[in-house]
Scaffold this motif. Structure first.
Motif, PDB file in Angstrom:
ATOM      1  N   THR A 145      -5.203  15.064   2.829  1.00 51.11           N
ATOM      2  CA  THR A 145      -4.118  14.377   3.531  1.00 51.11           C
ATOM      3  C   THR A 145      -4.457  12.901   3.713  1.00 51.11           C
ATOM      4  N   HIS A 146      -5.687  12.626   4.077  1.00 52.10           N
ATOM      5  CA  HIS A 146      -6.169  11.254   4.248  1.00 52.10           C
ATOM      6  C   HIS A 146      -5.962  10.461   2.953  1.00 52.10           C
ATOM      7  N   ASN A 147      -6.356  11.040   1.830  1.00 50.79           N
ATOM      8  CA  ASN A 147      -6.247  10.324   0.564  1.00 50.79           C
ATOM      9  C   ASN A 147      -4.794  10.117   0.135  1.00 50.79           C
ATOM     10  N   ARG A 148      -3.929  11.062   0.443  1.00 48.98           N
ATOM     11  CA  ARG A 148      -2.503  10.833   0.150  1.00 48.98           C
ATOM     12  C   ARG A 148      -1.988   9.633   0.941  1.00 48.98           C
ATOM     13  N   ARG A 149      -2.434   9.485   2.177  1.00 48.63           N
ATOM     14  CA  ARG A 149      -2.027   8.342   2.991  1.00 48.63           C
ATOM     15  C   ARG A 149      -2.628   7.048   2.426  1.00 48.63           C
ATOM     16  N   GLU A 150      -3.881   7.111   1.971  1.00 52.14           N
ATOM     17  CA  GLU A 150      -4.484   5.946   1.324  1.00 52.14           C
ATOM     18  C   GLU A 150      -3.654   5.538   0.105  1.00 52.14           C
ATOM     19  N   ALA A 151      -3.211   6.526  -0.658  1.00 50.30           N
ATOM     20  CA  ALA A 151      -2.407   6.239  -1.853  1.00 50.30           C
ATOM     21  C   ALA A 151      -1.086   5.576  -1.481  1.00 50.30           C
ATOM     22  N   GLU A 152      -0.500   5.980  -0.349  1.00 54.37           N
ATOM     23  CA  GLU A 152       0.736   5.328   0.106  1.00 54.37           C
ATOM     24  C   GLU A 152       0.479   3.860   0.433  1.00 54.37           C
ATOM     25  N   TRP A 153      -0.641   3.581   1.064  1.00 50.04           N
ATOM     26  CA  TRP A 153      -0.996   2.193   1.360  1.00 50.04           C
ATOM     27  C   TRP A 153      -1.229   1.426   0.058  1.00 50.04           C
ATOM     28  N   ALA A 154      -1.971   2.024  -0.857  1.00 52.34           N
ATOM     29  CA  ALA A 154      -2.277   1.354  -2.127  1.00 52.34           C
ATOM     30  C   ALA A 154      -1.006   1.091  -2.928  1.00 52.34           C
ATOM     31  N   ALA A 155      -0.017   1.956  -2.805  1.00 57.38           N
ATOM     32  CA  ALA A 155       1.237   1.807  -3.550  1.00 57.38           C
ATOM     33  C   ALA A 155       2.046   0.593  -3.084  1.00 57.38           C
ATOM     34  N   LEU A 156       1.672  -0.012  -1.966  1.00 54.02           N
ATOM     35  CA  LEU A 156       2.341  -1.231  -1.520  1.00 54.02           C
ATOM     36  C   LEU A 156       1.998  -2.420  -2.422  1.00 54.02           C
ATOM     37  N   LEU A 157       0.969  -2.248  -3.247  1.00 55.00           N
ATOM     38  CA  LEU A 157       0.534  -3.283  -4.185  1.00 55.00           C
ATOM     39  C   LEU A 157       0.800  -2.819  -5.615  1.00 55.00           C
ATOM     40  N   THR A 158       0.882  -3.774  -6.521  1.00 56.13           N
ATOM     41  CA  THR A 158       0.966  -3.398  -7.938  1.00 56.13           C
ATOM     42  C   THR A 158      -0.416  -2.910  -8.369  1.00 56.13           C
ATOM     43  N   THR A 159      -0.486  -2.271  -9.515  1.00 57.81           N
ATOM     44  CA  THR A 159      -1.760  -1.806 -10.055  1.00 57.81           C
ATOM     45  C   THR A 159      -2.729  -2.978 -10.219  1.00 57.81           C
ATOM     46  N   GLU A 160      -2.212  -4.096 -10.697  1.00 55.40           N
ATOM     47  CA  GLU A 160      -3.048  -5.281 -10.900  1.00 55.40           C
ATOM     48  C   GLU A 160      -3.527  -5.858  -9.569  1.00 55.40           C
ATOM     49  N   GLU A 161      -2.632  -5.940  -8.590  1.00 55.40           N
ATOM     50  CA  GLU A 161      -3.013  -6.459  -7.271  1.00 55.40           C
ATOM     51  C   GLU A 161      -4.088  -5.588  -6.636  1.00 55.40           C
ATOM     52  N   LEU A 162      -3.939  -4.281  -6.763  1.00 58.87           N
ATOM     53  CA  LEU A 162      -4.921  -3.361  -6.195  1.00 58.87           C
ATOM     54  C   LEU A 162      -6.281  -3.555  -6.861  1.00 58.87           C
ATOM     55  N   ALA A 163      -6.287  -3.701  -8.174  1.00 61.94           N
ATOM     56  CA  ALA A 163      -7.552  -3.916  -8.892  1.00 61.94           C
ATOM     57  C   ALA A 163      -8.211  -5.219  -8.451  1.00 61.94           C
ATOM     58  N   VAL A 164      -7.426  -6.273  -8.311  1.00 58.37           N
ATOM     59  CA  VAL A 164      -7.970  -7.563  -7.864  1.00 58.37           C
ATOM     60  C   VAL A 164      -8.508  -7.443  -6.440  1.00 58.37           C
ATOM     61  N   LEU A 165      -7.738  -6.834  -5.555  1.00 54.60           N
ATOM     62  CA  LEU A 165      -8.182  -6.674  -4.169  1.00 54.60           C
ATOM     63  C   LEU A 165      -9.497  -5.899  -4.115  1.00 54.60           C
ATOM     64  N   ASN A 166      -9.594  -4.802  -4.853  1.00 49.29           N
ATOM     65  CA  ASN A 166     -10.826  -4.007  -4.852  1.00 49.29           C
ATOM     66  C   ASN A 166     -12.006  -4.804  -5.401  1.00 49.29           C
ATOM     67  N   ARG A 167     -11.785  -5.607  -6.434  1.00 49.43           N
ATOM     68  CA  ARG A 167     -12.861  -6.452  -6.966  1.00 49.43           C
ATOM     69  C   ARG A 167     -13.292  -7.496  -5.943  1.00 49.43           C
TER      70      ARG A 167
END
Length: 186
Positions: A145-167
């Motif tokens: 359940t926690h990870n599904r919620r994390e995925a909802e937060w991550a979905a607020l960004l594009t795939t590229e934005e998420l990759a940049v943020l994580n880097r």
């Protein structure tokens, strides 16, 4: 009309901005009052803190409180799940909590039959903490359940934005580990 810094009257703009929007008001007001500040550095810390606080509150209220534990309890359960059995000092280091907080929390989670406290074979004054079978079962069910919620937060960004943020976040935490001027729990 903006209020003075010493005013006891709430500033309507600052109040209306809300928790997350307050950051922009704070940046503008601080820069106006202290023109030599490093606005970008202030924005980084203020925004990181506000976003992290919002996400933690969301996860705690939507996932962990319904599971019967706090965010701190989740951090300890997760550390034990990932690392296996730990002495309280190492658990404190991995969770960012004090040893006293870990010991207190371990007693509470022990009473709930989620954590087992066994005498340390090398130091009779200490214990080793580990998840019970029930602790593993509940942590794994809740983490989905926690990870599904994390995925909802991550979905607020594009795939590229998420990759940049994580880097960028990885770069920041890696660089911080090498700096001796940074205070951290150990």
């Amino acid at each position: 009309m903006p209020s003075s810094p010493d005013s006891a009257v709430p500033d309507d703009d600052a109040v209306a901005a809300g928790f997350l929007g307050f950051a922009e008001v704070a940046l503008d007001r601080t820069e106006a009052r202290l023109p030599n500040i490093d606005r970008d550095a202030m924005a980084m810390v203020l925004l990181l803190h506000r976003v992290a606080s919002t996400i933690v509150y969301d996860l705690e209220s939507r996932v962990h409180r319904p599971a019967g534990w706090s965010w701190s309890a989740f951090r300890l359960l997760f550390a034990l799940w990932v690392a296996g059995a730990l002495d309280p000092s190492r658990a404190a280091e991995l969770t960012g909590m004090s040893r006293a907080a870990v010991s207190s929390l371990a007693k509470t989670l022990g009473a709930a039959r989620l954590v087992e406290r066994t005498p340390d074979p090398h130091d009779r004054r200490s214990v080793t903490l580990s998840l019970s079978a029930e602790g593993v079962r509940r942590l794994e069910a809740t983490f989905e359940t926690h990870n599904r919620r994390e995925a909802e937060w991550a979905a607020l960004l594009t795939t590229e934005e998420l990759a940049v943020l994580n880097r960028v976040l990885t770069r920041l935490v890696t660089a911080a580990q090498d700096e001796d001027w940074i205070s951290r729990r150990s």
